[in-house]
Design an enzyme around this catalytic site. Structure first.
Site, PDB file in Angstrom:
ATOM      1  N   ASP A  43     -21.537  27.152   6.412  1.00 49.98           N
ATOM      2  CA  ASP A  43     -21.171  25.594   6.068  1.00 49.98           C
ATOM      3  C   ASP A  43     -22.410  25.182   5.926  1.00 49.98           C
ATOM      4  O   ASP A  43     -24.074  25.026   6.431  1.00 49.98           O
ATOM      5  CB  ASP A  43     -20.661  25.375   6.938  1.00 49.98           C
ATOM      6  CG  ASP A  43     -19.327  25.674   7.437  1.00 49.98           C
ATOM      7  OD1 ASP A  43     -19.143  26.579   7.613  1.00 49.98           O
ATOM      8  OD2 ASP A  43     -19.320  25.289   8.108  1.00 49.98           O
ATOM      9  N   GLU A 223     -11.129  22.300  10.210  1.00 47.41           N
ATOM     10  CA  GLU A 223     -12.567  22.241  10.367  1.00 47.41           C
ATOM     11  C   GLU A 223     -13.089  21.292   9.479  1.00 47.41           C
ATOM     12  O   GLU A 223     -13.002  20.983   8.244  1.00 47.41           O
ATOM     13  CB  GLU A 223     -12.868  23.651  10.103  1.00 47.41           C
ATOM     14  CG  GLU A 223     -11.651  24.621  11.267  1.00 47.41           C
ATOM     15  CD  GLU A 223     -13.188  25.940  11.088  1.00 47.41           C
ATOM     16  OE1 GLU A 223     -13.371  26.779  12.023  1.00 47.41           O
ATOM     17  OE2 GLU A 223     -12.727  26.900   9.523  1.00 47.41           O
TER      18      GLU A 223
HETATM   19  C1  FRU Z   1     -16.392  26.775   9.472  1.00 50.83           C
HETATM   20  C2  FRU Z   1     -16.922  27.096  10.659  1.00 50.83           C
HETATM   21  C3  FRU Z   1     -17.046  25.542  11.106  1.00 50.83           C
HETATM   22  C4  FRU Z   1     -18.568  25.858  12.226  1.00 50.83           C
HETATM   23  C5  FRU Z   1     -19.397  26.900  11.568  1.00 50.83           C
HETATM   24  C6  FRU Z   1     -19.001  28.179  12.421  1.00 50.83           C
HETATM   25  O1  FRU Z   1     -16.567  27.072   8.269  1.00 50.83           O
HETATM   26  O2  FRU Z   1     -16.023  27.702  11.053  1.00 50.83           O
HETATM   27  O3  FRU Z   1     -16.040  25.059  11.793  1.00 50.83           O
HETATM   28  O4  FRU Z   1     -18.620  24.821  13.160  1.00 50.83           O
HETATM   29  O5  FRU Z   1     -17.816  27.616  10.681  1.00 50.83           O
HETATM   30  O6  FRU Z   1     -19.830  29.153  11.790  1.00 50.83           O
END
Ligand code: FRU
Length: 495
Positions: A43, A223
């Site tokens: 992300d 998310e």
């Molecule tokens: C989304 C996610 C988020 C989390 C991060 C961990 O891709 O699962 O929810 O904060 O990646 O790397």
């Protein structure tokens, strides 16, 4: 027997599997899409624009080319295209009893030093992120501040700032509410398919003000939420709020959905119950908008989640930065996305050998070549093509074409009103009707990523492709009839 088979596997096959994973794949490293210099990336985090500089923090494993050791990697750019890599900004925290991984979040410029973290009257940058603590089975929200322009961060001594004692509770997105004079945090409770909204005046003390959820697509966890005010059709009198969430798409594969609604400073009310998706492809995920952009601009970056095909020494890339707007369409107010207008300056400045414009081309069933031995053969083409359907059943563009003619096909089927991408066995599609009898395709092909913006970005589909090194041909096509290619613009952003 079992044991000996296992022994053969570990001794003979495993090293090969590992080696295949580590094999460098420069032919798939994008040129104008962001990748980490090496190792894993997911992300985008803490997107913030300050003093003419775009900061891009990102989920990063600094030590391996797979997910883990989550930290905030960091890069900066002045044009959203050329990025300078900087040291990890927020590393994982390891103590005797606790491992804290720095999960996704956002960053704000605390201009008036509401947090008190600033120095000598200057406002700090404050990062708000999820502390993932697997040994405690917990996620809570932490803050950290920077007084050196975002290069290094100090964790707040009294973290967490929001803790609801849950294993899954993450991805805080913080914006400044001008009217309420408050900070707003939008944060996900993934397993409950909901987001929570919190208020704060100092970024340290947060008060829960409302929740939104159990609407839209709830087949997968929620998310990376974000809430963004936008003017419908650019009219300041018609403000709507865009709530984006990463979760399942139409095929229940990974994807992002969005809601359009009203927000009174406290409560978000969905005003369109249609299920809406940000990108019809399988790879676009975890996108968040920039904070602090001037001129009411709203630009987001998303992560292109890698498929099974391994790349090395890097894995995972970012999308092109996309400008967001809300426009009225026949079916209601919809999100439109365009490659950031900031990038136009670069396209305009490319030397003549790297751009090509043609108009009024009549295509029949013979491919119309775009690439040749010298030009547009680097798999880094940005193509903008507007078609008027004729008698052809299908038309569009072929990229990553082999000598034998096989290729990745970005096609439009007239009977089905469907835009599709066929890359070997991988087939993805979306519904899109012509607008004023035209289909406009903006195709951003960059070695292994393909982003297609349809009809000025009313629909977008993004995928990953892994062509052979020699597969660099590019053409426009029509099948079983003719089509008018009204306008063709091609740029090569390769080196
Ligand atoms: C989304 C996610 C988020 C989390 C991060 C961990 O891709 O699962 O929810 O904060 O990646 O790397």
């Amino acid at each position: 027997m079992k044991r000996s088979l296992f022994a053969i596997f570990t001794a003979v096959l495993l090293p090969f599997t590992l080696r295949a994973q580590d094999q460098p794949t420069p032919q798939w490293r994008p040129v104008y899409h962001f990748t980490a210099p090496q190792n894993w990336l997911n992300d985008p985090n803490g997107l913030i624009y300050l003093n003419g500089v775009y900061h891009l923090y990102y989920q990063h494993n600094p030590v391996e080319n797979k997910w883990g050791h989550m930290s905030w990697g960091h890069a900066v750019s002045k044009d959203l295209l050329h990025w300078q890599h900087l040291p990890v900004a927020i590393p994982e925290i390891e103590t005797k009893d606790t491992t804290t991984w720095i999960f996704s979040g956002s960053a704000v410029w605390d201009q008036h030093n509401s947090s008190g973290f600033g120095k000598k009257g200057r406002g700090p940058i404050v990062a708000i992120y999820t502390a993932d603590q697997p040994k405690q089975n917990k996620e809570s929200q932490f803050i950290a501040y920077s007084n050196d322009g975002g290069l290094t961060y100090t964790n707040y001594a009294h973290n967490p700032v929001v803790d609801i004692q849950k294993k899954d509770f993450r991805d805080p997105s913080v914006i400044w509410l001008e009217e309420q004079h408050k900070w707003l945090m939008t944060v996900a409770v993934p397993a409950e398919h909901k987001v929570q909204f919190y208020h704060s005046t100092n970024l340290k003390d947060w008060e829960l003000i409302s929740e939104f959820g159990n609407q839209g697509d709830t087949r997968k966890i929620w998310e990376c939420p974000s809430l963004t005010p936008l003017y419908v059709d650019g009219d300041p009198a018609r403000k709507k709020w865009l709530l984006m969430i990463s979760s399942g798409n139409q095929d229940a594969a990974t994807g992002m959905q969005y809601f359009i609604g009203d927000f009174d400073g406290k409560t978000f009310t969905n005003t369109d119950t249609t299920q809406l998706f940000v990108d019809a492809g399988k790879t676009f995920y975890a996108a968040i908008p920039y904070n602090h952009l001037p001129d009411n601009r709203h630009t987001m970056i998303g992560w292109l989640m890698p498929f099974e095909t391994a790349t090395a020494p890097w894995r995972g890339q970012m999308s092109i930065p996309r400008d967001l707007s809300l426009k009225t369409t026949a079916t209601g107010i919809r999100l439109f996305q365009q490659p950031s207008s900031v990038l136009n300056t670069y396209l305009e400045k490319l030397p003549p050998a790297k751009k090509w414009q043609q108009s009024a081309i009549s295509l029949d069933s013979k491919d119309f070549p775009i690439s040749n031995e010298q030009q547009f053969n680097t798999n880094t083409n940005w193509i903008d093509a507007t078609f008027t359907p004729g008698t052809a059943t299908d038309f569009g563009l072929k990229i990553a074409q082999q000598k034998d003619g096989s290729s990745v096909v970005i096609g439009y089927n007239v009977a089905r009103n469907e835009l599709y991408i066929h890359a070997g066995k991988d087939k993805q599609q979306l519904k899109a009707a012509p607008v004023n009898n035209q289909i406009r395709l903006q195709v951003l092909f960059d070695k292994s990523s393909v982003e297609v913006f349809v009809n000025n970005g009313e629909k977008v589909i993004t995928t990953l492709v892994f062509p052979d090194k020699e597969a660099t041909g590019c053409a426009a096509f029509a099948e079983k009839g003719n089509v008018q290619l009204n306008n063709l613009n091609v740029w090569d952003l390769g080196k």
